[in-house]
Design a protein around this motif. Structure first.
Motif, PDB file in Angstrom:
ATOM      1  N   PHE A  57       0.780  -1.140  -0.108  1.00  0.00           N
ATOM      2  CA  PHE A  57      -0.091  -0.069   0.008  1.00  0.00           C
ATOM      3  C   PHE A  57       0.813   1.208   0.016  1.00  0.00           C
ATOM      4  CE2 PHE A  57      -2.989  -2.943   2.349  1.00  0.00           C
ATOM      5  CZ  PHE A  57      -3.887  -2.834   1.269  1.00  0.00           C
TER       6      PHE A  57
ATOM      7  N   PHE B  37      -7.924   2.195  -0.811  1.00  0.00           N
ATOM      8  CA  PHE B  37      -8.337   1.139   0.138  1.00  0.00           C
ATOM      9  C   PHE B  37      -8.797   1.819   1.562  1.00  0.00           C
ATOM     10  CE2 PHE B  37      -6.545  -1.779   3.515  1.00  0.00           C
ATOM     11  CZ  PHE B  37      -7.732  -2.521   3.508  1.00  0.00           C
TER      12      PHE B  37
ATOM     13  N   HIS C 241     -12.220   2.672   5.654  1.00  0.00           N
ATOM     14  CA  HIS C 241     -11.570   1.536   5.463  1.00  0.00           C
ATOM     15  C   HIS C 241     -12.343   0.655   4.645  1.00  0.00           C
ATOM     16  CE1 HIS C 241      -9.851  -2.371   6.280  1.00  0.00           C
ATOM     17  NE2 HIS C 241      -8.756  -1.819   6.931  1.00  0.00           N
TER      18      HIS C 241
ATOM     19  N   GLY D  59     -11.989  -2.050   3.500  1.00  0.00           N
ATOM     20  CA  GLY D  59     -12.193  -3.633   3.806  1.00  0.00           C
ATOM     21  C   GLY D  59     -13.077  -3.846   4.657  1.00  0.00           C
TER      22      GLY D  59
ATOM     23  N   ASP E 164     -15.948  -6.726   3.779  1.00  0.00           N
ATOM     24  CA  ASP E 164     -15.826  -7.947   4.588  1.00  0.00           C
ATOM     25  C   ASP E 164     -16.634  -8.125   5.901  1.00  0.00           C
ATOM     26  OD1 ASP E 164     -14.767 -10.028   6.204  1.00  0.00           O
ATOM     27  OD2 ASP E 164     -12.869  -9.929   5.647  1.00  0.00           O
TER      28      ASP E 164
ATOM     29  N   SER F  38     -17.988   2.851   5.192  1.00  0.00           N
ATOM     30  CA  SER F  38     -16.798   2.579   5.523  1.00  0.00           C
ATOM     31  C   SER F  38     -16.161   3.451   6.328  1.00  0.00           C
ATOM     32  CB  SER F  38     -16.061   2.449   4.034  1.00  0.00           C
ATOM     33  OG  SER F  38     -15.798   3.613   3.406  1.00  0.00           O
TER      34      SER F  38
ATOM     35  N   MET G  15      -5.375  -6.476   6.759  1.00  0.00           N
ATOM     36  CA  MET G  15      -5.855  -6.903   5.331  1.00  0.00           C
ATOM     37  C   MET G  15      -4.860  -6.204   4.303  1.00  0.00           C
ATOM     38  SD  MET G  15      -9.278  -6.234   3.118  1.00  0.00           S
ATOM     39  CE  MET G  15     -10.268  -7.192   4.054  1.00  0.00           C
TER      40      MET G  15
ATOM     41  N   GLU H  82      -5.390  -9.524  -0.439  1.00  0.00           N
ATOM     42  CA  GLU H  82      -6.814  -9.630  -0.019  1.00  0.00           C
ATOM     43  C   GLU H  82      -7.665  -8.638  -0.244  1.00  0.00           C
ATOM     44  OE1 GLU H  82      -5.911 -11.405   4.456  1.00  0.00           O
ATOM     45  OE2 GLU H  82      -4.735  -9.812   3.968  1.00  0.00           O
ATOM     46  N   TRP H  83      -7.139  -7.429  -0.297  1.00  0.00           N
ATOM     47  CA  TRP H  83      -8.050  -6.406  -0.646  1.00  0.00           C
ATOM     48  C   TRP H  83      -8.253  -6.408  -2.113  1.00  0.00           C
ATOM     49  CZ3 TRP H  83     -11.858  -3.699  -0.320  1.00  0.00           C
ATOM     50  CH2 TRP H  83     -12.245  -2.502  -1.141  1.00  0.00           C
TER      51      TRP H  83
ATOM     52  N   LEU I 260     -10.873  -9.145  -2.748  1.00  0.00           N
ATOM     53  CA  LEU I 260     -12.376  -8.697  -2.193  1.00  0.00           C
ATOM     54  C   LEU I 260     -12.877  -7.668  -3.241  1.00  0.00           C
ATOM     55  CD1 LEU I 260     -12.396  -8.121   1.548  1.00  0.00           C
ATOM     56  CD2 LEU I 260     -13.809  -9.413   0.207  1.00  0.00           C
ATOM     57  N   TYR I 261     -12.079  -6.777  -3.712  1.00  0.00           N
ATOM     58  CA  TYR I 261     -12.554  -5.629  -4.730  1.00  0.00           C
ATOM     59  C   TYR I 261     -12.953  -6.360  -5.964  1.00  0.00           C
ATOM     60  CZ  TYR I 261     -12.094  -1.928  -8.231  1.00  0.00           C
ATOM     61  OH  TYR I 261     -12.347  -0.944  -8.971  1.00  0.00           O
TER      62      TYR I 261
END
Length: 156
Positions: free
Chosen positions: A38, A70, A84, A86, A90, A114, A136, A140-141, A144-145
């Motif tokens: 990131f 993110f 956030h 995530g 999630d 968020s 995260m 992983e992000w 999910l995205y």
């Protein structure tokens, strides 16, 4: 309150003294816990944490010229806000965060999808934000995205 600052340091320098310390404390906790990959940037007039094009060339689907967002940190008129994505994507992460926040007994959580809004510095769970940031990673992000972009049978 969108800032026109061209850099994170300029954004922070433009804050009043009380907000500067508050935002810096959250920012430092984010940086201390930010998973590899990131990047910290100015994004949408806020301090943003994004997946750079070097790791995700497709960029943000709403504007592919932008990196994949993110998290973000912003000083607004009545609060300091931490975003956030995530937590929005999630449900397990959202449940963990809200349960952990409740256990801290620092006041009621003011939260949108968020966005967490903190109106008092002493009620800002900075250590918990650090834990959330670390939970995260980039891969992983991205997963999910991308999952959220796939059409569902209901939308066909």
């Amino acid at each position: 309150m969108t800032s026109q600052a061209g850099s994170v340091q300029q954004y922070i320098n433009e804050l009043d003294a009380g907000r500067k310390d508050w935002v810096n404390a959250i920012r430092q906790k984010v940086l201390d816990n930010l998973p590899a990959g990131f990047e910290e940037v100015m994004n949408y007039g806020m301090i943003g944490y994004v997946v750079p094009h070097s790791l995700y060339p497709a960029g943000y689907h709403c504007d592919p010229k932008l990196p994949l967002p993110f998290m973000a940190l912003a000083s607004q008129k009545n609060s300091v806000n931490f975003y956030h994505m995530g937590i929005y994507a999630d449900a397990g992460l959202l449940n963990w965060f809200t349960t952990a926040h409740e256990g801290l007994k620092v006041g009621k959580l003011d939260m949108g999808k968020s966005c967490m809004r903190f109106k008092k510095q002493e009620q800002t769970p900075i250590a918990l934000i650090g834990e959330l940031v670390a939970k995260m990673g980039v891969s992983e992000w991205i997963a999910l995205y991308e999952q959220s972009l796939k059409p569902t049978s209901k939308s066909r």
